[in-house]
Design a protein around this motif. Structure first.
Motif, PDB file in Angstrom:
ATOM      1  N   LYS A   1      86.842  84.680  56.487  1.00  0.00           N
ATOM      2  CA  LYS A   1      86.084  85.536  55.582  1.00  0.00           C
ATOM      3  C   LYS A   1      86.046  86.990  56.033  1.00  0.00           C
ATOM      4  CE  LYS A   1      82.984  81.816  54.108  1.00  0.00           C
ATOM      5  NZ  LYS A   1      81.560  81.382  54.016  1.00  0.00           N
ATOM      6  N   LYS A   2      86.448  87.210  57.293  1.00  0.00           N
ATOM      7  CA  LYS A   2      86.437  88.551  57.891  1.00  0.00           C
ATOM      8  C   LYS A   2      85.029  89.172  57.851  1.00  0.00           C
ATOM      9  CE  LYS A   2      91.301  89.433  56.857  1.00  0.00           C
ATOM     10  NZ  LYS A   2      91.714  89.041  58.205  1.00  0.00           N
ATOM     11  N   THR A   3      84.049  88.337  58.147  1.00  0.00           N
ATOM     12  CA  THR A   3      82.664  88.790  58.228  1.00  0.00           C
ATOM     13  C   THR A   3      82.053  88.252  59.518  1.00  0.00           C
ATOM     14  OG1 THR A   3      81.859  86.846  57.014  1.00  0.00           O
ATOM     15  CG2 THR A   3      82.373  88.835  55.717  1.00  0.00           C
ATOM     16  N   GLY A   4      80.926  88.801  59.903  1.00  0.00           N
ATOM     17  CA  GLY A   4      80.264  88.340  61.111  1.00  0.00           C
ATOM     18  C   GLY A   4      78.814  88.764  61.147  1.00  0.00           C
ATOM     19  N   LYS A   5      78.131  88.357  62.203  1.00  0.00           N
ATOM     20  CA  LYS A   5      76.732  88.700  62.403  1.00  0.00           C
ATOM     21  C   LYS A   5      76.594  89.477  63.711  1.00  0.00           C
ATOM     22  CE  LYS A   5      74.977  84.517  60.115  1.00  0.00           C
ATOM     23  NZ  LYS A   5      74.134  83.300  60.288  1.00  0.00           N
ATOM     24  N   LEU A   6      75.698  90.443  63.703  1.00  0.00           N
ATOM     25  CA  LEU A   6      75.408  91.214  64.906  1.00  0.00           C
ATOM     26  C   LEU A   6      73.953  90.992  65.285  1.00  0.00           C
ATOM     27  CD1 LEU A   6      76.261  93.323  67.033  1.00  0.00           C
ATOM     28  CD2 LEU A   6      75.490  95.096  65.426  1.00  0.00           C
ATOM     29  N   CYS A   7      73.712  90.574  66.522  1.00  0.00           N
ATOM     30  CA  CYS A   7      72.367  90.384  67.044  1.00  0.00           C
ATOM     31  C   CYS A   7      72.312  90.944  68.460  1.00  0.00           C
ATOM     32  CB  CYS A   7      71.989  88.900  67.049  1.00  0.00           C
ATOM     33  SG  CYS A   7      71.738  88.209  65.392  1.00  0.00           S
ATOM     34  N   SER A   8      71.182  90.739  69.121  1.00  0.00           N
ATOM     35  CA  SER A   8      70.995  91.259  70.473  1.00  0.00           C
ATOM     36  C   SER A   8      70.618  90.136  71.430  1.00  0.00           C
ATOM     37  CB  SER A   8      69.901  92.334  70.490  1.00  0.00           C
ATOM     38  OG  SER A   8      70.285  93.455  69.704  1.00  0.00           O
ATOM     39  N   ALA A   9      71.011  90.289  72.683  1.00  0.00           N
ATOM     40  CA  ALA A   9      70.665  89.319  73.719  1.00  0.00           C
ATOM     41  C   ALA A   9      69.197  89.465  74.096  1.00  0.00           C
ATOM     42  CB  ALA A   9      71.541  89.538  74.948  1.00  0.00           C
TER      43      ALA A   9
END
Length: 224
Positions: free
Chosen positions: A26-34
């Motif tokens: 899908k060429k998508t993703g999620k960005l989060c933090s540690a």
């Protein structure tokens, strides 16, 4: 250039660093933090973050402006009654650090996580670190709250008058003990922004006590 030294630096993971998934189809993703470094028996090591960061189509990558390195899968995640997940980490390849990244400070780039405590009163001064916002601080507005979006019910949260940005979810909530040492209170679950003035907002926090109560034998790694 000493390649061994360079790789060791690239593979350090601090609370507040970026975690990214990427679906190649899908060429998508999620960005989060540690959020923090955690351990369980027998000697399993994890990076903690929010459960809503889970992506069945992708492992997690350590994300920064300079590199994207695969870390591992999230075998444990919750969407209720808490929003929380654990990413497997191989400490032979990565070096988790029990410190909070403080990117914008000239003198104190890392804040050592000395212990774990509960936020005990309204008006307490707390801060968070996230890949998008870096370190920001505000005040506790409400304790012992809950959230519900019609699908998931989450309790044991508290609210901080503090604006966060998409991608900061999972980052550590902490209070300063001094200029270099902090106490961990929880992780950023999410929040709402007041975009009219681009400053005010609320941050919803998953408490450290609810995390440790939900997962048996989980230990937060600290410097003490």
């Amino acid at each position: 250039m000493n390649l061994e030294k360079r790789n060791k630096i690239d593979n350090r993971i601090l609370a507040g660093d970026g975690l990214r998934t990427y679906d190649k189809v899908k060429k998508t993703g999620k960005l989060c933090s540690a959020g923090f470094w955690a351990r369980s028996q027998p000697n399993m090591n994890y990076i903690a973050t929010t459960g809503h960061c889970y992506d069945s189509a992708s492992p997690f990558y350590l994300y920064s402006l300079n590199s994207t390195t695969e870390i591992g899968e999230m075998p444990v995640y919750f969407l209720e009654p808490i929003d929380f997940g654990l990413i497997n980490i191989d400490i032979k390849k990565f070096q988790p650090i029990p410190s909070v990244r403080n990117t914008d400070s000239e003198r104190y780039k890392e804040l050592f996580i000395e212990d774990v405590i509960l936020a005990s009163n309204n008006g307490a001064h707390l801060c968070f670190s996230g890949i998008r916002s870096h370190v920001k601080c505000g005040y506790v507005a409400a304790l012992n709250g809950f959230t519900s979006n019609g699908e998931y019910f989450r309790d044991n949260i508290f609210i901080v008058n503090l604006r966060n940005i998409a991608g900061d979810s999972g980052g550590p909530i902490f209070n300063y003990k001094n200029f270099t040492h902090v106490s961990l209170n929880g992780i950023v679950q999410g929040g709402l922004d007041d975009f009219d003035d681009n400053i005010n907002g609320i941050t919803v926090v998953t408490t450290i006590s609810s995390i440790l109560n939900e997962i048996e034998d989980l230990e937060v790694v600290t410097t003490s």
